[in-house]
Design a protein around this motif. Sequence first.
Motif, PDB file in Angstrom:
ATOM      1  N   GLY A  51       8.964  16.240 -35.395  1.00  0.00           N
ATOM      2  CA  GLY A  51       7.735  15.735 -35.754  1.00  0.00           C
ATOM      3  C   GLY A  51       7.731  14.197 -35.285  1.00  0.00           C
ATOM      4  N   GLU A  52       8.691  13.750 -34.758  1.00  0.00           N
ATOM      5  CA  GLU A  52       8.760  12.295 -34.502  1.00  0.00           C
ATOM      6  C   GLU A  52       7.760  12.174 -33.293  1.00  0.00           C
ATOM      7  OE1 GLU A  52      10.146  10.206 -36.488  1.00  0.00           O
ATOM      8  OE2 GLU A  52      11.505  11.814 -37.575  1.00  0.00           O
ATOM      9  N   GLU A  53       7.400  12.805 -32.420  1.00  0.00           N
ATOM     10  CA  GLU A  53       6.754  12.504 -31.213  1.00  0.00           C
ATOM     11  C   GLU A  53       5.105  12.960 -31.498  1.00  0.00           C
ATOM     12  OE1 GLU A  53       8.625  13.796 -27.494  1.00  0.00           O
ATOM     13  OE2 GLU A  53       9.960  14.688 -28.901  1.00  0.00           O
ATOM     14  N   ILE A  54       5.025  13.585 -32.694  1.00  0.00           N
ATOM     15  CA  ILE A  54       3.436  13.854 -32.939  1.00  0.00           C
ATOM     16  C   ILE A  54       2.454  12.818 -32.763  1.00  0.00           C
ATOM     17  CG2 ILE A  54       1.918  14.618 -34.581  1.00  0.00           C
ATOM     18  CD1 ILE A  54       4.049  16.288 -35.781  1.00  0.00           C
ATOM     19  N   ASP A  55       2.848  11.595 -33.320  1.00  0.00           N
ATOM     20  CA  ASP A  55       1.966  10.362 -33.109  1.00  0.00           C
ATOM     21  C   ASP A  55       1.598  10.056 -31.640  1.00  0.00           C
ATOM     22  OD1 ASP A  55       0.348   8.341 -33.782  1.00  0.00           O
ATOM     23  OD2 ASP A  55       2.175   6.752 -34.200  1.00  0.00           O
ATOM     24  N   SER A  56       2.797   9.952 -30.957  1.00  0.00           N
ATOM     25  CA  SER A  56       2.352   9.571 -29.630  1.00  0.00           C
ATOM     26  C   SER A  56       1.390  10.523 -28.724  1.00  0.00           C
ATOM     27  CB  SER A  56       3.816   9.162 -28.728  1.00  0.00           C
ATOM     28  OG  SER A  56       4.695  10.312 -28.904  1.00  0.00           O
ATOM     29  N   PHE A  57       2.046  11.762 -29.125  1.00  0.00           N
ATOM     30  CA  PHE A  57       1.153  13.150 -28.513  1.00  0.00           C
ATOM     31  C   PHE A  57      -0.397  12.950 -28.877  1.00  0.00           C
ATOM     32  CE2 PHE A  57      -0.738  17.228 -28.132  1.00  0.00           C
ATOM     33  CZ  PHE A  57      -0.173  17.588 -26.929  1.00  0.00           C
ATOM     34  N   CYS A  58      -0.480  12.855 -29.934  1.00  0.00           N
ATOM     35  CA  CYS A  58      -1.862  12.798 -30.210  1.00  0.00           C
ATOM     36  C   CYS A  58      -2.711  11.486 -30.015  1.00  0.00           C
ATOM     37  CB  CYS A  58      -1.898  12.997 -31.958  1.00  0.00           C
ATOM     38  SG  CYS A  58      -1.659  14.810 -32.485  1.00  0.00           S
ATOM     39  N   GLN A  59      -1.999  10.307 -29.612  1.00  0.00           N
ATOM     40  CA  GLN A  59      -2.615   9.257 -28.976  1.00  0.00           C
ATOM     41  C   GLN A  59      -2.987   9.375 -27.579  1.00  0.00           C
ATOM     42  OE1 GLN A  59      -0.118   5.780 -29.589  1.00  0.00           O
ATOM     43  NE2 GLN A  59      -0.052   5.879 -31.575  1.00  0.00           N
ATOM     44  N   ASN A  60      -2.323  10.231 -26.896  1.00  0.00           N
ATOM     45  CA  ASN A  60      -2.963  10.759 -25.533  1.00  0.00           C
ATOM     46  C   ASN A  60      -3.508  11.925 -25.241  1.00  0.00           C
ATOM     47  OD1 ASN A  60      -1.412   8.246 -24.568  1.00  0.00           O
ATOM     48  ND2 ASN A  60       0.396   9.238 -25.274  1.00  0.00           N
ATOM     49  N   SER A  61      -3.341  12.915 -26.210  1.00  0.00           N
ATOM     50  CA  SER A  61      -4.192  14.168 -26.270  1.00  0.00           C
ATOM     51  C   SER A  61      -4.538  14.576 -27.412  1.00  0.00           C
ATOM     52  CB  SER A  61      -3.190  15.038 -25.496  1.00  0.00           C
ATOM     53  OG  SER A  61      -3.706  16.512 -25.416  1.00  0.00           O
ATOM     54  N   GLN A  62      -5.704  15.456 -27.462  1.00  0.00           N
ATOM     55  CA  GLN A  62      -6.141  15.923 -28.894  1.00  0.00           C
ATOM     56  C   GLN A  62      -6.258  17.249 -28.900  1.00  0.00           C
ATOM     57  OE1 GLN A  62      -7.161  13.909 -31.551  1.00  0.00           O
ATOM     58  NE2 GLN A  62      -7.369  15.766 -32.890  1.00  0.00           N
ATOM     59  N   PRO A  63      -5.040  17.809 -29.479  1.00  0.00           N
ATOM     60  CA  PRO A  63      -5.082  19.380 -29.408  1.00  0.00           C
ATOM     61  C   PRO A  63      -6.211  20.122 -30.362  1.00  0.00           C
ATOM     62  CG  PRO A  63      -3.337  18.380 -30.823  1.00  0.00           C
ATOM     63  CD  PRO A  63      -4.028  17.374 -30.099  1.00  0.00           C
ATOM     64  N   ASP A  64      -6.402  21.411 -30.126  1.00  0.00           N
ATOM     65  CA  ASP A  64      -7.483  21.875 -30.883  1.00  0.00           C
ATOM     66  C   ASP A  64      -6.754  22.418 -32.393  1.00  0.00           C
ATOM     67  OD1 ASP A  64     -10.109  22.265 -29.232  1.00  0.00           O
ATOM     68  OD2 ASP A  64      -8.415  22.690 -27.876  1.00  0.00           O
ATOM     69  N   LEU A  65      -5.496  22.565 -32.221  1.00  0.00           N
ATOM     70  CA  LEU A  65      -4.605  23.063 -33.496  1.00  0.00           C
ATOM     71  C   LEU A  65      -3.174  22.655 -33.183  1.00  0.00           C
ATOM     72  CD1 LEU A  65      -4.927  26.430 -35.292  1.00  0.00           C
ATOM     73  CD2 LEU A  65      -2.846  26.041 -34.306  1.00  0.00           C
ATOM     74  N   ILE A  66      -2.474  22.494 -34.309  1.00  0.00           N
ATOM     75  CA  ILE A  66      -1.005  22.265 -34.326  1.00  0.00           C
ATOM     76  C   ILE A  66      -0.359  23.457 -34.902  1.00  0.00           C
ATOM     77  CG2 ILE A  66       0.820  20.924 -34.986  1.00  0.00           C
ATOM     78  CD1 ILE A  66      -1.075  18.497 -34.852  1.00  0.00           C
ATOM     79  N   LEU A  67       0.448  24.007 -34.543  1.00  0.00           N
ATOM     80  CA  LEU A  67       1.414  24.979 -35.168  1.00  0.00           C
ATOM     81  C   LEU A  67       2.686  24.328 -35.580  1.00  0.00           C
ATOM     82  CD1 LEU A  67       1.165  27.810 -32.352  1.00  0.00           C
ATOM     83  CD2 LEU A  67      -0.005  27.654 -34.567  1.00  0.00           C
ATOM     84  N   LEU A  68       3.041  24.101 -36.821  1.00  0.00           N
ATOM     85  CA  LEU A  68       4.060  23.247 -37.495  1.00  0.00           C
ATOM     86  C   LEU A  68       5.109  24.124 -38.116  1.00  0.00           C
ATOM     87  CD1 LEU A  68       4.828  20.291 -37.796  1.00  0.00           C
ATOM     88  CD2 LEU A  68       3.084  20.085 -39.781  1.00  0.00           C
ATOM     89  N   ASP A  69       6.053  23.972 -37.652  1.00  0.00           N
ATOM     90  CA  ASP A  69       7.356  24.575 -38.584  1.00  0.00           C
ATOM     91  C   ASP A  69       7.628  23.715 -39.880  1.00  0.00           C
ATOM     92  OD1 ASP A  69       9.340  26.487 -38.957  1.00  0.00           O
ATOM     93  OD2 ASP A  69      10.663  25.352 -37.968  1.00  0.00           O
ATOM     94  N   ILE A  70       7.667  24.424 -40.855  1.00  0.00           N
ATOM     95  CA  ILE A  70       8.284  23.753 -42.101  1.00  0.00           C
ATOM     96  C   ILE A  70       9.703  23.187 -41.756  1.00  0.00           C
ATOM     97  CG2 ILE A  70       8.794  23.689 -44.572  1.00  0.00           C
ATOM     98  CD1 ILE A  70       6.349  25.539 -44.898  1.00  0.00           C
ATOM     99  N   MET A  71      10.654  23.929 -41.393  1.00  0.00           N
ATOM    100  CA  MET A  71      12.220  23.403 -41.442  1.00  0.00           C
ATOM    101  C   MET A  71      12.255  22.845 -40.028  1.00  0.00           C
ATOM    102  SD  MET A  71      13.649  26.986 -43.253  1.00  0.00           S
ATOM    103  CE  MET A  71      15.391  26.426 -43.307  1.00  0.00           C
TER     104      MET A  71
END
Length: 227
Positions: A36-56
């Motif tokens: 999850g550490e790279e989610i911030d930088s990714f969303c600053q450069n691209s806006q996905p329509d949906l995130i699939l996010l693993d809990i573990m």
Amino acid sequence: MPRREILLVDDDVVLHALLQEYLTEHHYRIHTLLNGEEIDSFCQNSQPDLILLDIMLPGKDGLYWLEWIKKHHPHLPVMLLSAKKSADERLAGLEVGADDYLTKPFHPKELLIRLQKIIRNPAPPNNLIAIGDNRFDPLHEKLERDGTVIKLTTQENRLLEFFCQNAGQVLTRDAISHAMSGNEHLPLNRSIDMTINRLRKKLGDDAHDPQHLRTIWRKGYRLLINA
């Protein structure tokens, strides 16, 4: 028509490869992250329509990142993925703001159907599920319609949530019985029909011509949330 952008955050590289191939075949563009550490930088450069996010996830878990996403990108849909079948974990994710929850292992087609529904029919605010004029709050076991709060029993709430998770699909009484009891060999009885009849009344359905919870003759039941 532009491809929908999906961000997969999961440390399972085999799942990355599987979903890359499957979702690309179905006209989605999928991006992958291992944590999850790279989610911030990714969303600053691209806006996905949906995130699939693993809990573990390694490090901070998916529930931490779900809360972060809902704080910084409140309108971005998130579907949680988890190998755990714990109801507490699922409810915790829904309470934080997950739009859906899928337990591993899953069939890619089920994932596709669920994400299509989320993207096409984004959830209303406050984690409520829209069912026609109703707003279903599974966390607090209630419906709201025209400003009126309608309390659900635990059994009604569990059944309606199961229907919502499989909206549009025909559910057999065996599948419903299994979901309600956790035992696929439990003998069928009238309690399912009685619970469905009560839910129809609370949803404002006409008993003779229900628009939401429909009986599919000799097959089972189907919930139509946009009826």
